[in-house]
Design an enzyme around this catalytic site. Structure first.
Site, PDB file in Angstrom:
ATOM      1  N   HIS A  35     -24.161   3.115  23.171  1.00 30.69           N
ATOM      2  CA  HIS A  35     -22.905   2.732  22.529  1.00 30.69           C
ATOM      3  C   HIS A  35     -22.879   1.222  22.278  1.00 30.69           C
ATOM      4  O   HIS A  35     -22.486   0.766  21.209  1.00 30.69           O
ATOM      5  CB  HIS A  35     -21.714   3.087  23.431  1.00 30.69           C
ATOM      6  CG  HIS A  35     -21.551   4.553  23.712  1.00 30.69           C
ATOM      7  ND1 HIS A  35     -21.765   5.102  24.953  1.00 30.69           N
ATOM      8  CD2 HIS A  35     -21.199   5.581  22.910  1.00 30.69           C
ATOM      9  CE1 HIS A  35     -21.529   6.407  24.905  1.00 30.69           C
ATOM     10  NE2 HIS A  35     -21.202   6.735  23.681  1.00 30.69           N
ATOM     11  N   ARG A 185     -24.178  12.494  29.187  1.00 27.72           N
ATOM     12  CA  ARG A 185     -24.458  13.701  29.963  1.00 27.72           C
ATOM     13  C   ARG A 185     -25.575  13.497  30.998  1.00 27.72           C
ATOM     14  O   ARG A 185     -25.729  14.343  31.883  1.00 27.72           O
ATOM     15  CB  ARG A 185     -24.822  14.864  29.029  1.00 27.72           C
ATOM     16  CG  ARG A 185     -23.633  15.352  28.209  1.00 27.72           C
ATOM     17  CD  ARG A 185     -23.932  16.621  27.441  1.00 27.72           C
ATOM     18  NE  ARG A 185     -22.724  17.211  26.865  1.00 27.72           N
ATOM     19  CZ  ARG A 185     -22.296  17.015  25.612  1.00 27.72           C
ATOM     20  NH1 ARG A 185     -22.989  16.252  24.782  1.00 27.72           N
ATOM     21  NH2 ARG A 185     -21.187  17.572  25.190  1.00 27.72           N
TER      22      ARG A 185
HETATM   23  P1  AMP Z   1     -20.963   9.876  21.955  1.00 23.90           P
HETATM   24  O1  AMP Z   1     -19.983   9.035  22.701  1.00 23.90           O
HETATM   25  O2  AMP Z   1     -21.977  10.535  22.823  1.00 23.90           O
HETATM   26  O3  AMP Z   1     -20.303  10.815  20.975  1.00 23.90           O
HETATM   27  O4  AMP Z   1     -21.803   8.880  21.063  1.00 23.90           O
HETATM   28  C1  AMP Z   1     -21.176   7.965  20.192  1.00 23.90           C
HETATM   29  C2  AMP Z   1     -22.210   7.402  19.256  1.00 23.90           C
HETATM   30  O5  AMP Z   1     -23.237   6.776  20.014  1.00 23.90           O
HETATM   31  C3  AMP Z   1     -22.889   8.494  18.412  1.00 23.90           C
HETATM   32  O6  AMP Z   1     -23.080   8.008  17.097  1.00 23.90           O
HETATM   33  C4  AMP Z   1     -24.195   8.676  19.115  1.00 23.90           C
HETATM   34  O7  AMP Z   1     -25.241   9.116  18.254  1.00 23.90           O
HETATM   35  C5  AMP Z   1     -24.484   7.283  19.616  1.00 23.90           C
HETATM   36  N1  AMP Z   1     -25.423   7.327  20.742  1.00 23.90           N
HETATM   37  C6  AMP Z   1     -25.357   8.120  21.840  1.00 23.90           C
HETATM   38  N2  AMP Z   1     -26.428   7.933  22.638  1.00 23.90           N
HETATM   39  C7  AMP Z   1     -27.199   7.000  22.018  1.00 23.90           C
HETATM   40  C8  AMP Z   1     -28.440   6.376  22.329  1.00 23.90           C
HETATM   41  N3  AMP Z   1     -29.132   6.664  23.438  1.00 23.90           N
HETATM   42  N4  AMP Z   1     -28.942   5.469  21.457  1.00 23.90           N
HETATM   43  C9  AMP Z   1     -28.264   5.167  20.331  1.00 23.90           C
HETATM   44  N5  AMP Z   1     -27.090   5.711  19.984  1.00 23.90           N
HETATM   45  C10 AMP Z   1     -26.552   6.613  20.806  1.00 23.90           C
END
Ligand code: AMP
Length: 256
Positions: A35, A185
């Site tokens: 993030h 997760r």
């Molecule tokens: P989430 O909170 O899991 O819905 O993720 C929010 C944003 O962060 C989404 O666009 C995800 O693809 C991105 N994201 C999550 N994990 C990663 C990671 N390891 N590297 C880069 N972006 C990420």
């Protein structure tokens, strides 16, 4: 950072920022370095940085982990402060999907296969909430991670098909030192499960579906497939204990 919890407050808060460019990072909270890399890019490329933090019930299926999804608002606030986030939008589910809500975005073909098949209705929920966020925030640019490759492809196509005036930026997957892609997760994994989960990045690093399947034979594999997104990826979903993990590597062209 100014926290807004209602649409009305968000809209009023954004008013004075409209003179400059706005970058939006949609998230479900429980921030990690993945993030933060999106926040950094958005911070650099825009005058104002807006982050949404919303565990979207409509993108979780029955029996998935909506209730137990990690929530860590206090820590997220500190990290948002450090990342110089201007506005945090953290609404309730009723604020975003009030009673009577019945309009949905379906990205037909890109929303099928892989995650779309494993999680029916998932991309409908994702696309709908992202379109709502784009309409509310009206960002110049919105930032997504390559970690969720199919999600990025779905959002790009929705924006193209529906003429949404936003530039979609997709940034590389951030990994832990051991290679595991960062994910909220990962917090579910015991140390022993985490060790077993490392087979996932190791398998994908071969960039070869046959070899990857072989390296994943001791895990509960949902799919290992080459997907013709732009760029193409080798993508996989596995279960380690009760935790479902996804990851992918880019097969061709420029990073991410
Ligand atoms: P989430 O909170 O899991 O819905 O993720 C929010 C944003 O962060 C989404 O666009 C995800 O693809 C991105 N994201 C999550 N994990 C990663 C990671 N390891 N590297 C880069 N972006 C990420």
């Amino acid at each position: 950072v100014k926290i807004t919890r209602t649409i009305a407050d968000l809209v009023t808060t954004l008013e004075p920022l409209r003179g400059g460019s706005i970058g939006l990072v949609p998230t479900m909270g429980a921030f990690h370095a993945g993030h933060l890399s999106l926040f950094d890019a958005a911070r650099k490329e825009n005058d104002a940085l807006v982050v949404s933090m919303f565990v979207n019930p409509t993108q979780f299926g029955a029996g998935e982990d909506f209730e137990r999804y990690p929530r860590s608002e206090e820590r997220d606030l500190e990290l948002a402060e450090q990342a110089e986030v201007d506005v945090l939008f953290a609404p309730t589910a009723d604020e975003v999907f009030p009673p009577g809500f019945q309009s949905w975005v379906e990205v037909e073909n890109l929303g099928r296969g892989l995650e779309g098949d494993a999680r029916p209705g998932h991309f409908r929920g994702v696309a709908t909430v992202c379109l709502k966020l784009f309409n509310l925030v009206r960002p110049d640019r919105a930032y997504f991670g390559q970690k969720d490759a199919q999600q990025a492809a779905v959002i790009r196509r929705m924006v193209r098909d529906l003429d949404v005036p936003v530039e979609i930026r997709v940034l590389p997957t951030i990994r832990d030192e051991d290679g595991l892609a960062l994910s909220s997760r990962n917090a579910y994994l015991s140390p022993e499960e985490r060790e077993r989960a490392l087979a996932l990045p190791r398998a994908l690093a071969t960039r070869d579906p046959e070899r990857a399947r072989d390296l994943l034979r001791d895990l509960d594999v949902e799919y290992v497939e080459v997907a013709d997104f732009d760029p193409s990826v080798l993508a996989a979903a596995v279960r380690v204990g009760s935790t479902r993990l996804i990851d992918n590597v880019v097969l061709e062209g420029e990073s991410p």
